[in-house]
Design a protein around this motif. Structure first.
Motif, PDB file in Angstrom:
ATOM      1  N   GLY A 151      29.887  28.971  49.210  1.00 30.96           N
ATOM      2  CA  GLY A 151      29.342  28.661  47.911  1.00 30.96           C
ATOM      3  C   GLY A 151      29.620  27.235  47.446  1.00 30.96           C
ATOM      4  O   GLY A 151      29.942  26.360  48.216  1.00 30.96           O
ATOM      5  N   GLU A 152      29.484  27.059  46.179  1.00 33.76           N
ATOM      6  CA  GLU A 152      29.772  25.776  45.554  1.00 33.76           C
ATOM      7  C   GLU A 152      30.993  25.923  44.658  1.00 33.76           C
ATOM      8  O   GLU A 152      30.973  26.637  43.650  1.00 33.76           O
ATOM      9  CB  GLU A 152      28.576  25.284  44.751  1.00 33.76           C
ATOM     10  CG  GLU A 152      28.840  24.077  43.876  1.00 33.76           C
ATOM     11  CD  GLU A 152      29.562  22.959  44.617  1.00 33.76           C
ATOM     12  OE1 GLU A 152      30.497  22.383  44.038  1.00 33.76           O
ATOM     13  OE2 GLU A 152      29.197  22.656  45.781  1.00 33.76           O
ATOM     14  N   ILE A 153      32.076  25.237  45.053  1.00 30.19           N
ATOM     15  CA  ILE A 153      33.344  25.387  44.334  1.00 30.19           C
ATOM     16  C   ILE A 153      33.246  24.907  42.892  1.00 30.19           C
ATOM     17  O   ILE A 153      34.016  25.356  42.030  1.00 30.19           O
ATOM     18  CB  ILE A 153      34.486  24.640  45.054  1.00 30.19           C
ATOM     19  CG1 ILE A 153      34.122  23.156  45.224  1.00 30.19           C
ATOM     20  CG2 ILE A 153      34.776  25.288  46.397  1.00 30.19           C
ATOM     21  CD1 ILE A 153      35.258  22.332  45.788  1.00 30.19           C
ATOM     22  N   GLY A 154      32.298  24.006  42.609  1.00 30.81           N
ATOM     23  CA  GLY A 154      32.154  23.502  41.250  1.00 30.81           C
ATOM     24  C   GLY A 154      31.746  24.563  40.254  1.00 30.81           C
ATOM     25  O   GLY A 154      31.815  24.348  39.036  1.00 30.81           O
ATOM     26  N   LEU A 155      31.348  25.734  40.728  1.00 32.85           N
ATOM     27  CA  LEU A 155      30.965  26.824  39.834  1.00 32.85           C
ATOM     28  C   LEU A 155      32.158  27.657  39.368  1.00 32.85           C
ATOM     29  O   LEU A 155      32.003  28.528  38.514  1.00 32.85           O
ATOM     30  CB  LEU A 155      29.938  27.728  40.524  1.00 32.85           C
ATOM     31  CG  LEU A 155      28.544  27.106  40.681  1.00 32.85           C
ATOM     32  CD1 LEU A 155      27.671  27.964  41.588  1.00 32.85           C
ATOM     33  CD2 LEU A 155      27.880  26.927  39.317  1.00 32.85           C
ATOM     34  N   ARG A 156      33.342  27.392  39.936  1.00 41.01           N
ATOM     35  CA  ARG A 156      34.540  28.112  39.472  1.00 41.01           C
ATOM     36  C   ARG A 156      35.108  27.381  38.275  1.00 41.01           C
ATOM     37  O   ARG A 156      35.514  26.219  38.359  1.00 41.01           O
ATOM     38  CB  ARG A 156      35.586  28.206  40.589  1.00 41.01           C
ATOM     39  CG  ARG A 156      35.188  29.212  41.635  1.00 41.01           C
ATOM     40  CD  ARG A 156      36.233  30.158  42.078  1.00 41.01           C
ATOM     41  NE  ARG A 156      37.192  30.713  41.183  1.00 41.01           N
ATOM     42  CZ  ARG A 156      37.735  31.924  41.348  1.00 41.01           C
ATOM     43  NH1 ARG A 156      37.334  32.702  42.351  1.00 41.01           N
ATOM     44  NH2 ARG A 156      38.642  32.371  40.532  1.00 41.01           N
ATOM     45  N   SER A 157      35.176  28.054  37.138  1.00 40.02           N
ATOM     46  CA  SER A 157      35.685  27.427  35.916  1.00 40.02           C
ATOM     47  C   SER A 157      37.176  27.124  36.004  1.00 40.02           C
ATOM     48  O   SER A 157      37.690  26.288  35.257  1.00 40.02           O
ATOM     49  CB  SER A 157      35.404  28.326  34.703  1.00 40.02           C
ATOM     50  OG  SER A 157      36.041  29.590  34.869  1.00 40.02           O
ATOM     51  N   ASP A 158      37.874  27.821  36.914  1.00 36.79           N
ATOM     52  CA  ASP A 158      39.319  27.616  37.056  1.00 36.79           C
ATOM     53  C   ASP A 158      39.656  26.735  38.259  1.00 36.79           C
ATOM     54  O   ASP A 158      40.792  26.722  38.729  1.00 36.79           O
ATOM     55  CB  ASP A 158      40.040  28.960  37.183  1.00 36.79           C
ATOM     56  CG  ASP A 158      39.468  29.843  38.288  1.00 36.79           C
ATOM     57  OD1 ASP A 158      38.536  29.405  38.990  1.00 36.79           O
ATOM     58  OD2 ASP A 158      39.950  30.992  38.447  1.00 36.79           O
ATOM     59  N   LEU A 159      38.687  25.972  38.770  1.00 31.89           N
ATOM     60  CA  LEU A 159      38.898  25.180  39.976  1.00 31.89           C
ATOM     61  C   LEU A 159      40.045  24.182  39.817  1.00 31.89           C
ATOM     62  O   LEU A 159      40.893  24.053  40.702  1.00 31.89           O
ATOM     63  CB  LEU A 159      37.610  24.435  40.345  1.00 31.89           C
ATOM     64  CG  LEU A 159      37.708  23.534  41.589  1.00 31.89           C
ATOM     65  CD1 LEU A 159      38.008  24.375  42.827  1.00 31.89           C
ATOM     66  CD2 LEU A 159      36.429  22.737  41.770  1.00 31.89           C
ATOM     67  N   VAL A 160      40.083  23.479  38.700  1.00 31.65           N
ATOM     68  CA  VAL A 160      41.147  22.488  38.496  1.00 31.65           C
ATOM     69  C   VAL A 160      42.510  23.157  38.527  1.00 31.65           C
ATOM     70  O   VAL A 160      43.450  22.651  39.156  1.00 31.65           O
ATOM     71  CB  VAL A 160      40.941  21.734  37.162  1.00 31.65           C
ATOM     72  CG1 VAL A 160      42.122  20.804  36.905  1.00 31.65           C
ATOM     73  CG2 VAL A 160      39.644  20.941  37.182  1.00 31.65           C
TER      74      VAL A 160
END
Length: 444
Positions: A151-160
């Protein structure tokens, strides 16, 4: 090759185990346990090498009176340049332990060559708490590097938060992204915890990239790369063009694209560009063996043109310039899907899972990984274990050649359960030819 080598006459030459192979009017002296070899031109050189074994240089010269000077000098120069007497080696799976972590299956794109078939978020994807538990376990089991992907990791709101915690554990963080969803603010926030980022751009223009990655995403991805570089993050543009009959004629445009980017960042050592030499089966892509070969050759020609030198031998040379032996592929390294399934390889669509971090004992999962690494070691595979080329060849991708291994939980297998790889004389001839062609390149 080194310009000059001075060797004391009293030096003793005790060679590790070796095998003589005559091939293409040359003589290969292969040292199976160290993955080294030298190439001799004639029988006089072979005889001198034999005379040198377990002798001092002075004694070998004394009993080799009929060997011309240029012949014994060639033998000694190669032996010294290749450090043949050095028997210390490093296993290919004893380096940094890596994990490929697929954080989500959600993706804003629908690329035809996506081997993850990414798009819709799975209903049972891991929570932040579960991800932290897995990262802790990985670190405790000597983990060093995490490739965060989707997928695209930028879609995880908790990525940072995920990447920050991973860095807090002391892990090396690499992000794989399509680069289309990142704001300057997000990049600024996450950059202190990122060691490297790889951004996929598969066209050389908006039009060609749109055929693969959708309209409007070409400049977004380029701007993402530029912003990461501005925030001092090591950044790679990964290029995987789709295979088509016109690819060979389009290569010039990809080359111009790559050179323009390189020129733009010529004063920056944080920018890299990588060309994929292989295309896996994906959502709408399934190449024939012939097409795979043509794709590989086409991409290697692009690689060579970009570096303005013949790079067709580059992968073989670079793998063999160190004392690392190819006793395994990457099989046995942890990969985790977005729902917590654990695998022994990042190509999770091609291998069987070994457990699930949400439902299974974590210690058992890591024991399975250790067993997988053991079983896939070339010394436990037939006929590879008895081949003089075992550490030069490496046995190939375990997915391609050892189906029983990759389709079963390693804890239920023993070495004798794994059928031998089918490997004929042609495979050896290909390697022998590469060894002849690259012999001098390796120690330049």
């Amino acid at each position: 090759m080194k310009k000059s080598i001075s060797v004391p006459l009293g030096k003793l030459y005790q060679f590790p185990q070796w095998k003589l192979v005559e091939f293409s009017k040359k003589y290969l002296i292969i040292f199976p346990e160290t993955a080294k070899w030298i190439v001799l031109d004639n029988k006089a050189q072979v005889n001198f090498f034999i005379n040198l074994n377990n002798q001092s240089l002075k004694k070998a010269l004394a009993i080799s009176t009929n060997v011309p000077k240029e012949d014994y000098e060639n033998v000694i120069t190669q032996i010294e340049a290749r450090n043949v007497l050095d028997t210390e080696v490093v296993s290919s799976n004893k380096g940094e332990k890596s994990m490929h972590f697929y954080l989500t299956n959600a993706c804003n794109l629908r690329c035809p060559h996506c081997y993850m078939f990414a798009g819709i978020k799975h209903h049972d994807e891991l929570t932040y708490k579960s991800i932290i538990t897995i990262l802790k376990a990985f670190k405790q089991n000597k983990g060093k590097r995490v490739n965060f992907s989707g997928g695209e990791i930028g879609l995880r709101s908790d990525l940072v938060d995920i990447v920050r915690y991973s860095k807090h554990l002391g892990l090396n963080n690499n992000l794989l992204t399509n680069g289309t969803l990142w704001t300057k603010e997000l990049i600024s926030e996450i950059s202190p915890f990122v060691d490297s980022v790889q951004i996929s751009i598969d066209g050389y223009s908006e039009t060609t990239n749109a055929l693969i990655r959708g309209k409007g995403n070409f400049m977004r991805a380029l701007e993402c790369a530029e912003t990461f570089i501005r925030f001092k993050v090591d950044t790679t543009i990964a290029v995987t063009p789709l295979w088509n009959k016109n690819l060979k004629t389009e290569i010039k445009h990809y080359l111009d694209f790559a050179k323009e980017l390189s020129a733009k960042y010529s004063d920056c050592d944080l920018f890299h560009i990588r060309f994929s030499a292989e295309m896996l089966d994906g959502r709408k892509v399934k190449l024939t063996d012939k097409e795979r070969k043509e794709y590989n050759e086409t991409m290697l020609s692009l690689f060579s043109s970009y570096h303005e030198t013949d790079m067709s031998l580059y992968p073989f040379v670079m793998q063999r310039r160190s004392n690392i032996i190819l006793d395994n592929c990457l099989y046995g390294e942890l990969a985790v899907s977005s729902n917590g399934d654990a695998y022994c390889c990042s190509r999770i669509g091609d291998v069987s899972k070994i457990g699930n971090f949400k439902t299974d004992n974590i210690e058992i999962i890591f024991k399975a990984l250790e067993k997988a690494s053991f079983l896939s070691n070339i010394n436990n595979l037939k006929p590879c274990c008895s081949c003089e080329l075992k550490y030069i060849c490496g046995g190939g991708c375990r997915i391609d050649y050892f189906k029983t291994l990759i389709k079963n939980n390693p804890l239920s297998l023993e070495s004798y359960d794994i059928p031998p790889r089918k490997c004929g004389k042609e495979n050896k001839r290909i390697l022998y030819d590469l060894m002849l062609k690259t012999n001098r390149l390796i120690f330049q």
